[in-house]
Motif scaffolding. Structure first.
Motif, PDB file in Angstrom:
ATOM      1  N   ASP A  39       0.828  -1.210   0.000  1.00 26.27           N
ATOM      2  CA  ASP A  39       0.000   0.000   0.000  1.00 26.27           C
ATOM      3  C   ASP A  39       0.864   1.263   0.000  1.00 26.27           C
ATOM      4  O   ASP A  39       0.515   2.269  -0.627  1.00 26.27           O
ATOM      5  N   VAL A  40       2.007   1.201   0.708  1.00 29.17           N
ATOM      6  CA  VAL A  40       2.869   2.377   0.799  1.00 29.17           C
ATOM      7  C   VAL A  40       3.641   2.605  -0.500  1.00 29.17           C
ATOM      8  O   VAL A  40       3.727   3.736  -1.000  1.00 29.17           O
ATOM      9  N   PHE A  41       4.177   1.545  -1.079  1.00 29.46           N
ATOM     10  CA  PHE A  41       5.132   1.714  -2.182  1.00 29.46           C
ATOM     11  C   PHE A  41       4.591   1.376  -3.573  1.00 29.46           C
ATOM     12  O   PHE A  41       5.318   1.532  -4.548  1.00 29.46           O
ATOM     13  N   GLU A  42       3.356   0.924  -3.661  1.00 34.13           N
ATOM     14  CA  GLU A  42       2.848   0.509  -4.976  1.00 34.13           C
ATOM     15  C   GLU A  42       2.887   1.642  -6.001  1.00 34.13           C
ATOM     16  O   GLU A  42       3.332   1.425  -7.149  1.00 34.13           O
ATOM     17  N   PRO A  43       2.478   2.868  -5.664  1.00 34.11           N
ATOM     18  CA  PRO A  43       2.566   3.945  -6.665  1.00 34.11           C
ATOM     19  C   PRO A  43       3.998   4.210  -7.126  1.00 34.11           C
ATOM     20  O   PRO A  43       4.253   4.400  -8.312  1.00 34.11           O
ATOM     21  N   VAL A  44       4.946   4.211  -6.192  1.00 32.92           N
ATOM     22  CA  VAL A  44       6.337   4.468  -6.553  1.00 32.92           C
ATOM     23  C   VAL A  44       6.882   3.340  -7.421  1.00 32.92           C
ATOM     24  O   VAL A  44       7.614   3.567  -8.395  1.00 32.92           O
ATOM     25  N   ASP A  68      15.625   2.386 -12.499  1.00 32.53           N
ATOM     26  CA  ASP A  68      14.305   1.970 -12.975  1.00 32.53           C
ATOM     27  C   ASP A  68      14.403   0.612 -13.664  1.00 32.53           C
ATOM     28  O   ASP A  68      15.349   0.338 -14.424  1.00 32.53           O
ATOM     29  N   GLY A  69      13.389  -0.212 -13.399  1.00 34.69           N
ATOM     30  CA  GLY A  69      13.352  -1.542 -13.998  1.00 34.69           C
ATOM     31  C   GLY A  69      14.094  -2.589 -13.188  1.00 34.69           C
ATOM     32  O   GLY A  69      14.112  -3.760 -13.577  1.00 34.69           O
ATOM     33  N   LEU A 103       9.995  -0.685 -10.956  1.00 36.97           N
ATOM     34  CA  LEU A 103      10.708  -1.619 -10.077  1.00 36.97           C
ATOM     35  C   LEU A 103       9.795  -2.779  -9.677  1.00 36.97           C
ATOM     36  O   LEU A 103       8.568  -2.626  -9.595  1.00 36.97           O
ATOM     37  N   ILE A 104      10.403  -3.932  -9.413  1.00 36.75           N
ATOM     38  CA  ILE A 104       9.656  -5.126  -8.996  1.00 36.75           C
ATOM     39  C   ILE A 104      10.035  -5.451  -7.546  1.00 36.75           C
ATOM     40  O   ILE A 104      11.216  -5.564  -7.215  1.00 36.75           O
ATOM     41  N   LEU A 105       9.023  -5.574  -6.690  1.00 34.22           N
ATOM     42  CA  LEU A 105       9.251  -5.949  -5.289  1.00 34.22           C
ATOM     43  C   LEU A 105       8.814  -7.401  -5.106  1.00 34.22           C
ATOM     44  O   LEU A 105       7.632  -7.717  -5.210  1.00 34.22           O
ATOM     45  N   ASN A 106       9.791  -8.278  -4.853  1.00 33.39           N
ATOM     46  CA  ASN A 106       9.502  -9.699  -4.617  1.00 33.39           C
ATOM     47  C   ASN A 106       9.518  -9.963  -3.112  1.00 33.39           C
ATOM     48  O   ASN A 106      10.546  -9.771  -2.460  1.00 33.39           O
ATOM     49  N   TRP A 107       8.383 -10.377  -2.605  1.00 34.99           N
ATOM     50  CA  TRP A 107       8.262 -10.707  -1.177  1.00 34.99           C
ATOM     51  C   TRP A 107       8.282 -12.226  -1.051  1.00 34.99           C
ATOM     52  O   TRP A 107       7.323 -12.894  -1.406  1.00 34.99           O
TER      53      TRP A 107
END
Length: 596
Positions: A450-455, A498-499, A461-465
């Motif tokens: 929720d915090v970083f999705e717009p950025v 980026d990317g 960028l891809i965030l892998n949890w």
């Protein structure tokens, strides 16, 4: 007891000891020689008996008790040994100790050790008590073969009392020789000690005078023999001892002056934690009584942290260090170092009072908190007026609007800075009241998105949890700990092109090699990396690796410092690994619930 008597007794003792040792050795050697001789005789007797039996036994191999027993009895009449012929099936067909019905009633001998060894290895020998005659024997058995087939076993036995009798005769002769030798050696020792005692008495008298305080006297040397050389060496040794005593006295005075004037407290305790020395500073710091020497440290001053540190030094045999609070003085904080003394069961305890330094640090922290609080109010007012001007429809000037936007941006940045300063001051002061609860690390996933999705969408960028549900729960202040993930992921986003990719993962780890007692989380990015010379400083407040880039992105330089102190509040730790151009990995560890 005078020295003459001591020398005579010592000489006699040495002679007796040597004779005793020689007696034991010769007794053992004679016993071994006799054993070999008897065994050899048994082997010869058994071999002769076997040859006789091979010629005299019936060709049909159908034995009868009378025929075989008569044959065995004839062989045994000429010697003192017991002879036995045993069939392959264990039947005793002949024995010099049994005849008639007693012979027939003898039990199966195929299970006898000597018979089994003869069958398996070609011969067998053993010392044991006969179940037939209730007599101790040494048995020796050989297989009797005809046409390459074993038709029985011949066994020769010699009573142990015969062996012991022969051994006893040899030992008596040895004892008589030892007694005569001892008497002669003692007489020689008594007469020879007189020549040694006389010059030694003279040396004793001189050493007694030196021990009485006449340390300037010298031993008179009248000969060049071994005793004269001894006296010369004694004089030289006396001079050197006096020199060493003088040097030690000067050195002790110097050390005593240094220790007495040190601000640090210095104690020396032995392996039983008993105080053997304390300088004046240590006596004041620990409030030691007047009679402290020989008393246990824990008995005088009950400081659990100090006892635990001493125990750590004893168990690890290495230097132990910790900062503790001395309970007997108000606001007294001390850095304590315990050093094991090499080759001794003693420990040097050095106590450095840092209460004044800590007081200054608290003053500085309070100052930052107060200044930040005072700044926040006018900054909030500036932001309020700027927002009013920006939203006022009557304002038409484009330039004015641009300035107002800049005011808002800078005021927002200053507001974040003040908030971070307040947060850091609060964490450093230790006044944080944690509202801890058990939770899984995956509970932070959705809030982070929720915090970083717009950025993330804007930068590509891809965030892998990637945290498994099997990872144990941790106990954290959920709202406070959210900042750890926010600060680390925000830092990764700022320094990843980026990317790129950012990955959050976790695994079980541990500071102990025999157990996994903590959860280790990794935040990995594919960014520009951190230079090696900067890696040790990234957790300092206001430190930026790339100051221009950090200011451009609105960083305050306090995020990683805040993250570090949040983890410290949770008994955690944080570290990093990075390589220029290859990205950075931030690791932090938290104790598993129930294993703190």
């Amino acid at each position: 007891m005078n020295i003459r008597t001591q020398l005579i007794l010592s000489y006699i003792g040495i002679v007796l000891l040597v004779l005793f040792a020689m007696g034991l050795y010769l007794r053992s050697a004679l016993k071994g020689v006799l054993d070999k001789r008897i065994t050899s005789e048994l082997e010869v007797q058994a071999a002769l008996t076997r040859e006789f039996l091979i010629e005299q036994l019936p060709e049909t191999e159908k034995f009868s008790y009378d025929e075989i027993d008569n044959l065995v009895d004839r062989l045994g009449e000429t010697g003192k040994m017991r002879l036995t012929f045993i069939g392959v099936d264990g039947t005793v067909w002949g024995d010099t100790e049994r005849d008639g019905q007693a012979l027939i009633e003898m039990d199966d001998h195929s299970t006898r050790t000597e018979v089994q060894d003869a069958n398996n290895f070609g011969s067998g020998m053993i010392d044991r008590k006969s179940t037939t005659t209730q007599t101790d024997y040494r048995y020796f058995a050989l297989p009797v073969q005809r046409n390459q087939n074993i038709i029985g076993f011949c066994r020769v036995a010699l009573p142990k009392k015969t062996i012991n009798s022969a051994l006893g005769n040899q030992q008596r002769m040895l004892l008589y020789a030892s007694i005569v030798g001892s008497i002669l050696a003692i007489l020689f020792g008594i007469f020879s000690t007189g020549a040694i005692i006389k010059p030694i008495k003279k040396l004793t008298q001189i050493t007694q005078s030196i021990a009485a305080g006449e340390n300037t006297s010298k031993v008179e040397v009248k000969s060049d023999n071994e005793l004269g050389q001894l006296l010369q060496n004694f004089n030289l040794m006396t001079d050197r001892v006096h020199e060493q005593i003088d040097k030690i006295s000067v050195e002790n005075q110097r050390l005593e002056t240094i220790l007495n004037n040190m601000n640090e407290g210095v104690l020396l305790v032995n392996g039983a934690s008993e105080i053997t020395y304390a300088n004046p500073a240590a006596i004041v710091m620990l409030n030691l009584p007047q009679m402290y020497v020989g008393r246990a440290l824990i008995e005088i001053n009950r400081i659990p942290e100090l006892q635990a540190l001493l125990l750590e030094a004893e168990q690890t045999d290495t230097v132990a260090y910790a900062e503790i609070r001395l309970g007997n003085l108000m606001e007294s904080e001390a850095e304590v170092t315990i050093v094991p003394v090499a080759a001794e069961s003693e420990y040097v305890i050095v106590i450095h009072d840092v209460s004044h330094v800590r007081k200054l640090e608290r003053i500085r922290a309070d100052f930052v908190a107060n200044v930040s609080h005072e700044l926040k109010t006018p900054l909030t007012t500036i932001r309020g007026y700027a927002e009013t001007l920006l939203n006022d429809s009557s304002t038409k000037s484009k330039k004015r609007k641009e300035f107002i936007v800049k005011i808002l941006n800078h005021s927002a940045r200053l507001s974040r800075l003040v908030s971070d300063l307040l947060e850091l001051a609060r964490l450093e002061s230790g006044d944080v009241e944690l509202k801890q609860s058990q939770c899984h690390l995956n509970s932070f996933h959705e809030p982070i998105l929720d915090v970083f999705e717009p950025v993330l969408e804007e930068s590509g960028l891809i965030l892998n949890w990637d945290i498994s549900e099997n990872i144990p729960q941790v106990s954290v202040d959920h709202q406070l700990f959210m900042q750890v993930f926010v600060n680390l992921i925000d830092n990764a986003i700022k320094y990843t092109p980026d990317g790129g990719e950012i990955e959050v993962s976790a695994e079980l780890g541990g500071t102990n090699s025999d157990a996994a007692n903590e959860v280790v989380v990794h935040v990995t990015d594919s960014g520009i990396g951190i230079p090696l010379e900067s890696q040790s400083r990234v957790f300092e407040r206001f430190y930026r690796v790339d100051k221009g880039r950090a200011r451009k992105m609105g960083g305050t330089g306090l995020g990683l410092a805040i993250t570090k102190h949040i983890l410290l509040c949770h008994d955690g730790r944080i570290w990093l690994e990075s390589e220029l151009g290859q990205g950075t990995v931030f690791h932090f560890a938290l104790p598993i619930v129930g294993q703190v």
